[in-house]
Scaffold this motif. Structure first.
Motif, short mmCIF file in Angstrom:
data_model
loop_
_atom_site.label_atom_id
_atom_site.label_comp_id
_atom_site.label_asym_id
_atom_site.label_seq_id
_atom_site.Cartn_x
_atom_site.Cartn_y
_atom_site.Cartn_z
N GLU A 67 0.67 -0.96 0.00
CA GLU A 67 -0.06 -0.13 -0.13
C GLU A 67 0.70 1.21 0.09
O GLU A 67 1.11 2.62 -0.64
N ARG A 68 1.95 1.86 0.72
CA ARG A 68 3.00 2.49 0.77
C ARG A 68 3.51 2.45 -0.62
O ARG A 68 3.60 3.66 -0.96
N ARG A 69 3.33 1.45 -1.04
CA ARG A 69 4.48 1.39 -2.35
C ARG A 69 3.62 2.23 -3.81
O ARG A 69 4.05 2.65 -4.30
N ALA A 70 2.74 1.46 -3.44
CA ALA A 70 1.28 2.16 -4.60
C ALA A 70 1.33 3.43 -3.87
O ALA A 70 0.60 3.89 -5.09
N THR A 71 0.56 4.09 -2.93
CA THR A 71 0.06 5.65 -3.02
C THR A 71 1.73 6.57 -2.94
O THR A 71 1.47 7.48 -2.68
N GLY A 72 2.35 6.18 -2.62
CA GLY A 72 3.90 6.72 -2.90
C GLY A 72 4.44 7.54 -1.69
O GLY A 72 5.14 8.08 -1.34
N ARG A 73 3.79 6.84 -0.05
CA ARG A 73 4.50 6.75 0.77
C ARG A 73 5.42 6.63 1.29
O ARG A 73 5.22 4.75 1.77
N ARG A 74 5.63 6.95 2.18
CA ARG A 74 7.41 6.01 2.91
C ARG A 74 6.54 5.85 4.88
O ARG A 74 6.55 6.31 5.83
#
Length: 74
Positions: A67-74
């Motif tokens: 989910e983090r990778r898909a939304t660009g969040r870290r």
């Protein structure tokens, strides 16, 4: 060798991930985690997946990372 390292007979399955369920398109004994590459034995060990991305995850941490990778969040 543990059961994750040797998924057993049947090879890798092809699965369609649905809301709250999944459908086996091609029979097999496991699917691969999209994040870790680990084998996930069917049917008992498959608990996490994404309907939108059509991916399986070995655990909640792998699901969160996807989910983090898909939304660009870290």
């Amino acid at each position: 060798m543990n059961r994750i390292d040797f998924p057993g007979r049947g090879g890798e399955a092809v699965v369609e991930y649905l809301d709250g369920d999944y459908r086996v398109v091609k029979s097999g004994s496991f699917v691969r985690c999209a994040i870790t590459g680990q084998s996930i034995l069917l049917p008992h060990d498959l608990k996490y997946w994404s309907v939108a991305r059509q991916e399986a995850y070995v655990d909640a941490a792998a699901s969160l990372e996807a989910e983090r990778r898909a939304t660009g969040r870290r």
